[in-house]
Motif scaffolding. Sequence first.
Motif, PDB file in Angstrom:
ATOM      1  N   ARG A  37       0.839  -1.219   0.000  1.00 16.78           N
ATOM      2  CA  ARG A  37       0.000   0.000   0.000  1.00 16.78           C
ATOM      3  C   ARG A  37       0.864   1.255   0.000  1.00 16.78           C
ATOM      4  NH1 ARG A  37      -3.236  -2.744   4.017  1.00 16.78           N
ATOM      5  NH2 ARG A  37      -2.283  -1.398   5.561  1.00 16.78           N
ATOM      6  N   ARG A  38       1.930   1.252   0.737  1.00 16.94           N
ATOM      7  CA  ARG A  38       2.831   2.423   0.786  1.00 16.94           C
ATOM      8  C   ARG A  38       3.483   2.654  -0.576  1.00 16.94           C
ATOM      9  NH1 ARG A  38       5.603   1.209   6.636  1.00 16.94           N
ATOM     10  NH2 ARG A  38       3.921   2.103   7.907  1.00 16.94           N
ATOM     11  N   GLN A  39       3.897   1.566  -1.223  1.00 14.29           N
ATOM     12  CA  GLN A  39       4.511   1.671  -2.535  1.00 14.29           C
ATOM     13  C   GLN A  39       3.513   2.213  -3.566  1.00 14.29           C
ATOM     14  OE1 GLN A  39       5.938  -2.311  -3.187  1.00 14.29           O
ATOM     15  NE2 GLN A  39       7.889  -1.939  -2.129  1.00 14.29           N
ATOM     16  N   LEU A  40       2.271   1.726  -3.503  1.00 14.51           N
ATOM     17  CA  LEU A  40       1.253   2.204  -4.427  1.00 14.51           C
ATOM     18  C   LEU A  40       0.932   3.676  -4.183  1.00 14.51           C
ATOM     19  CD1 LEU A  40      -1.186  -0.850  -4.463  1.00 14.51           C
ATOM     20  CD2 LEU A  40       0.313  -0.081  -6.323  1.00 14.51           C
TER      21      LEU A  40
ATOM     22  N   ALA B  67       2.994   5.903  -2.891  1.00 10.70           N
ATOM     23  CA  ALA B  67       4.148   6.678  -3.333  1.00 10.70           C
ATOM     24  C   ALA B  67       4.173   6.809  -4.849  1.00 10.70           C
ATOM     25  CB  ALA B  67       5.436   6.052  -2.822  1.00 10.70           C
ATOM     26  N   ALA B  68       3.811   5.738  -5.544  1.00 10.39           N
ATOM     27  CA  ALA B  68       3.809   5.747  -7.004  1.00 10.39           C
ATOM     28  C   ALA B  68       2.712   6.649  -7.560  1.00 10.39           C
ATOM     29  CB  ALA B  68       3.635   4.325  -7.545  1.00 10.39           C
ATOM     30  N   ALA B  69       1.620   6.795  -6.807  1.00 10.70           N
ATOM     31  CA  ALA B  69       0.496   7.618  -7.254  1.00 10.70           C
ATOM     32  C   ALA B  69       0.790   9.116  -7.112  1.00 10.70           C
ATOM     33  CB  ALA B  69      -0.762   7.264  -6.456  1.00 10.70           C
ATOM     34  N   LYS B  70       1.781   9.482  -6.341  1.00 10.44           N
ATOM     35  CA  LYS B  70       2.073  10.901  -6.108  1.00 10.44           C
ATOM     36  C   LYS B  70       2.790  11.516  -7.258  1.00 10.44           C
ATOM     37  CE  LYS B  70       2.156  10.834  -1.130  1.00 10.44           C
ATOM     38  NZ  LYS B  70       2.906  11.110   0.052  1.00 10.44           N
TER      39      LYS B  70
END
Length: 176
Positions: free
Chosen positions: A168-171, A173-176
């Motif tokens: 969830r954290r990776q997703l 971060a990628a969405a930012k």
Amino acid sequence: MYSYPLSYLSFLAHFHEDRDYFECHEVLEEFWKEKTDQAPDSVWVGLIQMAVSLYHHRRGNFIGAKKLMTKAVAIFHKREEELGELSIDREALLHQLSCRLREIENEESFTDMAIPFSDTKIVKQYRDFLQSSFLPAEEPAAEYIYHKHKMRDRSDVLAAREESLRTRRQLAAAAK
């Protein structure tokens, strides 16, 4: 070979043979999640709540025991026909649970109980299941059964939660 779900027979075995009420919860919760419509007031949830109430009662957690037993009794009143389909003697069970609820409210010591059956079909399948499938490992210490939720190995659950959090954290971060 069996007309009742194996998870139900396993629940009964843990309930009556080793009195591992926490394991009763584990067995039926998995069945409820995977094989039913997950209705929060299903007979399966009532059986789970009854077992967990007994787990709490045995540990002296009267508040938790009362809360879950009250919910289980309400479900069983609503689902009496389904109790009958599981070959449970509805009247006898509801009477037992009413008495148990009073014992919990009066903070009386825990005593074992048995689920009353209404016909010989379930008794035969239960016995057959015990002989052919229910092979408990060496008998666990009472201390472990009484406090299983604190003492069991949960490393796989914790690892899965950590992996989910990392994803969830990776997703995010990628969405930012």
